[in-house]
Design an enzyme around this catalytic site. Sequence first.
Site, PDB file in Angstrom:
ATOM      1  N   GLY A   1       0.937  -1.015  -0.144  1.00  0.00           N
ATOM      2  CA  GLY A   1       0.171   0.443  -0.127  1.00  0.00           C
ATOM      3  C   GLY A   1       0.692   1.135  -0.121  1.00  0.00           C
ATOM      4  O   GLY A   1       1.982   1.101   0.521  1.00  0.00           O
ATOM      5  N   CYS A   2       0.445   2.194  -0.495  1.00  0.00           N
ATOM      6  CA  CYS A   2       1.097   3.531   0.109  1.00  0.00           C
ATOM      7  C   CYS A   2       1.647   4.108   0.689  1.00  0.00           C
ATOM      8  O   CYS A   2       2.512   4.644   1.104  1.00  0.00           O
ATOM      9  CB  CYS A   2      -0.439   4.563  -1.279  1.00  0.00           C
ATOM     10  SG  CYS A   2      -1.723   4.863  -0.661  1.00  0.00           S
ATOM     11  N   TYR A   3       0.617   4.095   1.771  1.00  0.00           N
ATOM     12  CA  TYR A   3       0.974   4.636   2.797  1.00  0.00           C
ATOM     13  C   TYR A   3       2.007   3.882   3.773  1.00  0.00           C
ATOM     14  O   TYR A   3       3.487   4.169   4.276  1.00  0.00           O
ATOM     15  CB  TYR A   3      -0.274   4.926   4.478  1.00  0.00           C
ATOM     16  CG  TYR A   3      -1.182   5.960   3.862  1.00  0.00           C
ATOM     17  CD1 TYR A   3      -0.903   7.279   3.817  1.00  0.00           C
ATOM     18  CD2 TYR A   3      -2.568   5.702   3.690  1.00  0.00           C
ATOM     19  CE1 TYR A   3      -1.538   8.180   3.585  1.00  0.00           C
ATOM     20  CE2 TYR A   3      -3.636   6.921   3.471  1.00  0.00           C
ATOM     21  CZ  TYR A   3      -2.833   7.903   3.762  1.00  0.00           C
ATOM     22  OH  TYR A   3      -3.785   9.397   3.174  1.00  0.00           O
TER      23      TYR A   3
END
Lengths: 338, 338, 338, 338
Positions: B148-150
């Site tokens: 995921g990005c975060y």
Amino acid sequence: MKTAVVGATGYAGAELTRLLLRHPRVCAPLLLSRQGECATELASPLDGSMLPLLPFSWKLLQEREIELLFLATPHEVSRQWVPEALRRGLRVVDLSGAWRLRNPEYRAVYPFKENGAEEDGITACAVYGIPELRRNELPEAQLVANPGCYPTSVILALAPLLSRGLVDLSQGIVCDCKSGVSGAGKKPTAQTHFVETAENFRAYAAFTHRHTGEILEQLELEPEQLTFSAHLLPIRRGILSSIYVRLNRSLTDNAVETCLREFYGGSRFVRVFRPPRLPEIQFVAHTNFCDLGWMLAPDGVRLMIVSCIDNLVKGAAGQAVQNMNLMCGWSECEGLLQ
Amino acid sequence: MKTAVVGATGYAGAELTRLLLRHPRVCAPLLLSRQGECATELASPLDGSMLPLLPFSWKLLQEREIELLFLATPHEVSRQWVPEALRRGLRVVDLSGAWRLRNPEYRAVYPFKENGAEEDGITACAVYGIPELRRNELPEAQLVANPGCYPTSVILALAPLLSRGLVDLSQGIVCDCKSGVSGAGKKPTAQTHFVETAENFRAYAAFTHRHTGEILEQLELEPEQLTFSAHLLPIRRGILSSIYVRLNRSLTDNAVETCLREFYGGSRFVRVFRPPRLPEIQFVAHTNFCDLGWMLAPDGVRLMIVSCIDNLVKGAAGQAVQNMNLMCGWSECEGLLQ
Amino acid sequence: MKTAVVGATGYAGAELTRLLLRHPRVCAPLLLSRQGECATELASPLDGSMLPLLPFSWKLLQEREIELLFLATPHEVSRQWVPEALRRGLRVVDLSGAWRLRNPEYRAVYPFKENGAEEDGITACAVYGIPELRRNELPEAQLVANPGCYPTSVILALAPLLSRGLVDLSQGIVCDCKSGVSGAGKKPTAQTHFVETAENFRAYAAFTHRHTGEILEQLELEPEQLTFSAHLLPIRRGILSSIYVRLNRSLTDNAVETCLREFYGGSRFVRVFRPPRLPEIQFVAHTNFCDLGWMLAPDGVRLMIVSCIDNLVKGAAGQAVQNMNLMCGWSECEGLLQ
Amino acid sequence: MKTAVVGATGYAGAELTRLLLRHPRVCAPLLLSRQGECATELASPLDGSMLPLLPFSWKLLQEREIELLFLATPHEVSRQWVPEALRRGLRVVDLSGAWRLRNPEYRAVYPFKENGAEEDGITACAVYGIPELRRNELPEAQLVANPGCYPTSVILALAPLLSRGLVDLSQGIVCDCKSGVSGAGKKPTAQTHFVETAENFRAYAAFTHRHTGEILEQLELEPEQLTFSAHLLPIRRGILSSIYVRLNRSLTDNAVETCLREFYGGSRFVRVFRPPRLPEIQFVAHTNFCDLGWMLAPDGVRLMIVSCIDNLVKGAAGQAVQNMNLMCGWSECEGLLQ
């Protein structure tokens, strides 16, 4: 009442002028320029008409029978002018950091030549003008030190929990704060250039921001108990502070809500949002509100508080007017609810 | 090499298509639509020319001799298709959350019908595709779960300090993360409406964001040791994470720098900024870099780390290509340095 | 006075509600939802407190003794409801395009079933509510058709010159108009998605925009004499129209200024800027002003007029209140100067 | 090939440096500072690594065997340096306005001391570097005057129709042009301050903009035939020009399309959009494309052309590289298609 504003060409000063122009209990303010400013008029922030901008002089203040002086000036200027203003019997609301701090160590972030006993006396008498916490001291105040924008958002968020002893201070409090660009002032710089700011976001200070001492002093915290950082948002105005604390014991949303609502029961300008509703900058823009919300971890012990203000209103000019209202014995809302 | 992309109409899928189109070692990717999508072509994210968009079928994959399948699909779709893809001998890079988590409790945030033993086996074999930490596992991987990005921004920031045992875990770690709007996807919603987002800023999740488990699992932390919150920035792309830790002992800037530089010595896509320089979103926009910087408190114990990525590149499509490069034995930079 | 608003959940309706809530001569408006809307309350656009939202019914209007009905509804709804409202003796300000146009050809852009003689009569009696041009017709008006946002900015810019016969109509007039995103409505669409709008700019209609007929009819121009185009600005609110005309004879800045000032002598909401000062959207945002400025070519014959309004205030809700003020015999500024 | 860039600290110079760094046929450019600049290095616009910035000297150019000199300098500097550069046998691409204009009246907008015969000769030999119109002159050019950003967007839009004699020149052509803020340069000013630009839009010049002469000269129009105005968009980069002409006879969309496509048949960087598709700034951002689209009035005679470029790429640095490619006999796309 008759008021004067020094520094009306800056963002906070212009917002203050706008609020005073539409205030039902004060005359149009006398707008004064400091030495060196050559403009002789200013577009009204209310309707664009041209307003006269006169060179500051004590004589002019006297002739115009000014009772309350607003200083939206650099802290050095405020430090220099306030003693004379008080000697002349003026009441003063100072928007700079000059008179906010009693702890000399914290005050070192605002460098100026200290002049001795008279100033110590003034510092001791200055009221830190956050009405929700100092309402009773304002009616008698001769000098009000108007709080900084970040401190306003952080102090209002933390005061209820701290005053009730709910926060575990053995764990650090983290205040991750974000501000719109007007907080950086009107002077064009590389940091305020549109191309460097739009579609961008950056942190610009942690641990050393000069608003830190103000928060520590007002909340009676030790430096190591608080981490405060500042970030620049690609918006024109508004502050959102995300504040992380560990509680002494597990709480419910109801308990947090009760704590906040009881603390701010008589405070028209603090609005409490219950989860899942959360404050947003757009809800406070152009208003004097401070919106508070929160999220609790499933453990009930970790708490994130979200605090939003408009940095130019509740964080500067609106709070200055709120302070004036209380200094004059008026309703604190006068002129501040559109 | 021959690749196919499912989900090229979304933001991450379009970015992936753009990167593959200009990648020197792969052919133009086969673009596939899921059932129900009626578009038959797509404007090239590279130069605007029209590219064919064909309905997904296993037969078509076979005919076109696809070797590597990219899934930029909802997690339910990825969960359903991956077993069949693996049975057919395809290698897969899945950009959804379907295969990222081993802990069943964390995986509950991605609801789908679990099918038993085969899936358990797949989960066990899936490589969490963050190349800086799993470089060695990628060459053999058949299924890569793209992070995921975060989590990408947070894990890369914390891994060096945690792996060296420098963090005091008795004090909570706070990750205050801010993302641009493309992170919310391409579907128009009230939350992505321009009028609700521009000149605004808001927190939208803390403690419960579904990326939390991913961070915990990869960094081997307990839930109560990490506070993770998410905010929406009025920009199109980019993530800045502000991460607060307490160190076990007082460090200097030099020590922090050494720790980060040693850890990422061979990692071309992690750039380390020494104070007073700090990462900004504009420095990583449209790149596959993760920029890391920090500020230390005067006590040397409290540390704020700033981590920036482009959520669509290092946080999604760029990292997927980086994973592909390593799966294929190529330089991990291939096609990713403009 | 007692008013009701249908459509308060949209952008124009919310702005109207805000203005009515702070208007000194009207009660808090009754907020009504159309069939199908299930919300039962609405955050006050003034202070965020919750306001009741009741299902529309004629009975309720009667019980509450509503005198003036504001319709911020789709034109089909306005077309259907206005005849009944008038029969019941209500006065109506309709913000839609339903009753603005007399020329049936132009009206074709607002498709609805025409019902015959009664509607013809209503159309004939409806007053096009641009107070600066129709001030005398408003006191007696039972139905006011509130103008479109683009037409307001264009008509106010051109009316003085055209009425004085200064424009060479053998040369086409070009109106290049740009609007903020709130003009596209509150419904989330691909066009209003933040990612598609921020850092972008686009033209979206020329020659065929449905506001064209309104401009032609009010200014008594032939279709071939006017080119009107619309563009989408990456801002939330505001319209700037750049209008190009050729004059019949060479004029000076003084002559243009005199023409505009004489025409708008009694109009508080039109502000005239003399070169080199020019209107900007920020000067009119959140106000009911229409700011007009211009630049003359060295030949004195080619003229560019710049006209700015806030599309939600002077272009919709503010103008509706201004119309109400005049319908009721009040000062047209009542409630509109903060 | 060996190139040098003077002015790499500005926006156009930085973009140029980025393009040259990734260009397959040129070495890393020598970056030179003008007298008075004290920086000694520069963050690479490609990957952030530090690049040396050396003081300009003719000797250094000789030592480094520079063959092509890019000047991203104020026009006064270009005016002064170019004669010496040519004497020394260097080829020059000048991004300023110094050498673009032959008509002395138009050139008056770029004030400098004219030095006589040598300069007249240079002016006469300078090639106006818009490759789509001057492709044949570039291979032999010693000095290329790189066009202005607005002129590029306007000239490319109008050249096909004018060259075919389709425009009715008895009616004025209106060019309503809008630019992002990087067009105003990197120097912080009140006009580029974020707070004055975001959520705002303004016109800033008409009839007198110094790019006007360039358009007139290149398109062989008389001053009274063209109205050119400039507006400031709250975006970082990109220009959209809306251009209004009256045609000599009624045309169909097919005829307009044919005219444009035939004219730009061999031009890779001009893309033609057929209605209802229209160019948008986001489609050209960070590319060297000029996108052209149009809308025809129902009469087939009034035409609006929409032209989009990135002001820093096709409007400056990209076009400079395209010119270099043609000067060197390479494909004009070299290094410009990512």
